[in-house]
Design a protein around this motif. Structure first.
Motif, PDB file in Angstrom:
ATOM      1  N   ASP A   1       0.826  -1.196   0.000  1.00  0.00           N
ATOM      2  CA  ASP A   1       0.000   0.000   0.000  1.00  0.00           C
ATOM      3  C   ASP A   1       0.866   1.254   0.000  1.00  0.00           C
ATOM      4  O   ASP A   1       2.066   1.194   0.213  1.00  0.00           O
ATOM      5  CB  ASP A   1      -0.958  -0.002   1.191  1.00  0.00           C
ATOM      6  CG  ASP A   1      -0.236   0.009   2.528  1.00  0.00           C
ATOM      7  OD1 ASP A   1       1.008  -0.057   2.548  1.00  0.00           O
ATOM      8  OD2 ASP A   1      -0.909   0.085   3.556  1.00  0.00           O
TER       9      ASP A   1
ATOM     10  N   ASP B   1      -3.230   4.079   2.699  1.00  0.00           N
ATOM     11  CA  ASP B   1      -3.521   4.314   4.106  1.00  0.00           C
ATOM     12  C   ASP B   1      -3.186   5.769   4.374  1.00  0.00           C
ATOM     13  O   ASP B   1      -2.087   6.223   4.052  1.00  0.00           O
ATOM     14  CB  ASP B   1      -2.666   3.429   5.016  1.00  0.00           C
ATOM     15  CG  ASP B   1      -3.088   1.976   4.990  1.00  0.00           C
ATOM     16  OD1 ASP B   1      -4.193   1.683   4.506  1.00  0.00           O
ATOM     17  OD2 ASP B   1      -2.315   1.130   5.460  1.00  0.00           O
TER      18      ASP B   1
ATOM     19  N   ARG C   1      -8.387   3.959   5.269  1.00  0.00           N
ATOM     20  CA  ARG C   1      -7.841   2.987   4.317  1.00  0.00           C
ATOM     21  C   ARG C   1      -8.762   2.945   3.107  1.00  0.00           C
ATOM     22  O   ARG C   1      -9.977   2.906   3.250  1.00  0.00           O
ATOM     23  CB  ARG C   1      -7.788   1.631   5.012  1.00  0.00           C
ATOM     24  CG  ARG C   1      -7.077   0.574   4.258  1.00  0.00           C
ATOM     25  CD  ARG C   1      -6.796  -0.595   5.156  1.00  0.00           C
ATOM     26  NE  ARG C   1      -5.574  -0.289   5.898  1.00  0.00           N
ATOM     27  CZ  ARG C   1      -5.148  -0.970   6.943  1.00  0.00           C
ATOM     28  NH1 ARG C   1      -5.839  -1.978   7.395  1.00  0.00           N
ATOM     29  NH2 ARG C   1      -4.017  -0.652   7.530  1.00  0.00           N
TER      30      ARG C   1
ATOM     31  N   THR D   1      -9.151   1.771  -1.378  1.00  0.00           N
ATOM     32  CA  THR D   1      -8.677   1.139  -2.611  1.00  0.00           C
ATOM     33  C   THR D   1      -9.083   2.050  -3.752  1.00  0.00           C
ATOM     34  O   THR D   1     -10.263   2.372  -3.917  1.00  0.00           O
ATOM     35  CB  THR D   1      -9.301  -0.254  -2.797  1.00  0.00           C
ATOM     36  OG1 THR D   1      -8.988  -1.043  -1.650  1.00  0.00           O
ATOM     37  CG2 THR D   1      -8.754  -0.936  -4.031  1.00  0.00           C
TER      38      THR D   1
ATOM     39  N   ARG E   1      -3.783   0.489  -3.113  1.00  0.00           N
ATOM     40  CA  ARG E   1      -4.336   0.634  -1.768  1.00  0.00           C
ATOM     41  C   ARG E   1      -3.581   1.751  -1.068  1.00  0.00           C
ATOM     42  O   ARG E   1      -2.360   1.840  -1.179  1.00  0.00           O
ATOM     43  CB  ARG E   1      -4.185  -0.669  -0.994  1.00  0.00           C
ATOM     44  CG  ARG E   1      -4.990  -1.809  -1.579  1.00  0.00           C
ATOM     45  CD  ARG E   1      -4.717  -3.063  -0.809  1.00  0.00           C
ATOM     46  NE  ARG E   1      -3.300  -3.098  -0.443  1.00  0.00           N
ATOM     47  CZ  ARG E   1      -2.478  -4.109  -0.665  1.00  0.00           C
ATOM     48  NH1 ARG E   1      -2.908  -5.187  -1.211  1.00  0.00           N
ATOM     49  NH2 ARG E   1      -1.218  -4.060  -0.320  1.00  0.00           N
TER      50      ARG E   1
END
Length: 189
Positions: free
Chosen positions: A99, A153, A143, A145, A151
Motif C-alpha cells: 500500500d 492508508d 484505508r 482502494t 491501496r
C-alpha cells in the motif's frame, strides 16, 4: 548482529513464499558484504549486484501523483493542507506491491475525524472504490482502494512516522547494503 537478528529467524520461518527465499538470498549476500567490511564505495560491483537482486519490483503506480491528488482533495478541509508519502514506499524498502502510506498534514492545533478523511477519499479526484476509517487503531487511519487497484492508508499529522521515514531513508542512502536486510526482515514479519 545482523546474522543473529535476521538470518536466524528467517531460517526458522516458512519457506513457502518465493519472496521470502529471494529476500533471504539477498540478505545473505548483504551479510557477506558487511562481514567483509565493505563500505558503500568499496566492492562496487558486488554492491551493485546485491542492490539489483534486492531492488523493489517495478510498479506502474505513481505514489507522488496519488499524494498530489489527496493534497488537492484535502484543500477542502484546509487551504494549507499538505500530503507527504511515508513508510516503505518512501524509503525505497517497499516491494512496489504494497500500500501507499500517506500523511495528511493539517495546521496545528487540529482535531480531525478520520471518518471525514475516509469520505474525502471517496470523492474526486481520488474516487476510491472503498474507503473505511479505523478510528480504534493506535494511529487512526483511513484505508482505501483506488480505481487502479492501489491501496492507500492515510493518517493525519503523524509527524513521528515522517521522522522515522526520514531516518530510514538517510540510513539507506549511507549504507545501501542494509536495504536487503530490511526487506528480508519485513518478508518474515
Amino acid at each position: 548482529l545482523a546474522a543473529r537478528l535476521i538470518v536466524g529467524p528467517c531460517l526458522r520461518a516458512n519457506w513457502s513464499s518465493p519472496e521470502r527465499r529471494r529476500a533471504l538470498k539477498a540478505a545473505a549476500t548483504s551479510l557477506k558484504v558487511l562481514r567483509a567490511g565493505a563500505a558503500p564505495g568499496d566492492s562496487a560491483a558486488l554492491t551493485a549486484k546485491l542492490l539489483a537482486r534486492a531492488a523493489p519490483a517495478s510498479t506502474t503506480r505513481d505514489d507522488a501523483q496519488i499524494a498530489a491528488q489527496l493534497a488537492t482533495a484535502a484543500k477542502t478541509l484546509d487551504a494549507r493542507a499538505q500530503c507527504v508519502p511515508f513508510g516503505s514506499a518512501a524509503t525505497g524498502l517497499g516491494d512496489g506491491r504494497g500500500d501507499v502510506d500517506l500523511c495528511l498534514l493539517l495546521p496545528e492545533p487540529c482535531i480531525f475525524d478520520v471518518n471525514k478523511v475516509a469520505e474525502l477519499l471517496k470523492g474526486p479526484p481520488l474516487n476510491a472504490k472503498k474507503a473505511t476509517a479505523i478510528a480504534t487503531a493506535r494511529v487512526p487511519v483511513a484505508r482505501a482502494t483506488l480505481p487502479g487497484g492501489s491501496r492507500i492508508d492515510v493518517v493525519v499529522n503523524a509527524r513521528r512516522e515522517l521522522c522515522n521515514t526520514a531516518l530510514l531513508k538517510e540510513l539507506g542512502a549511507r549504507r545501501p547494503q542494509l536495504a536487503p536486510l530490511c526487506r528480508a526482515a519485513r518478508a518474515f514479519s
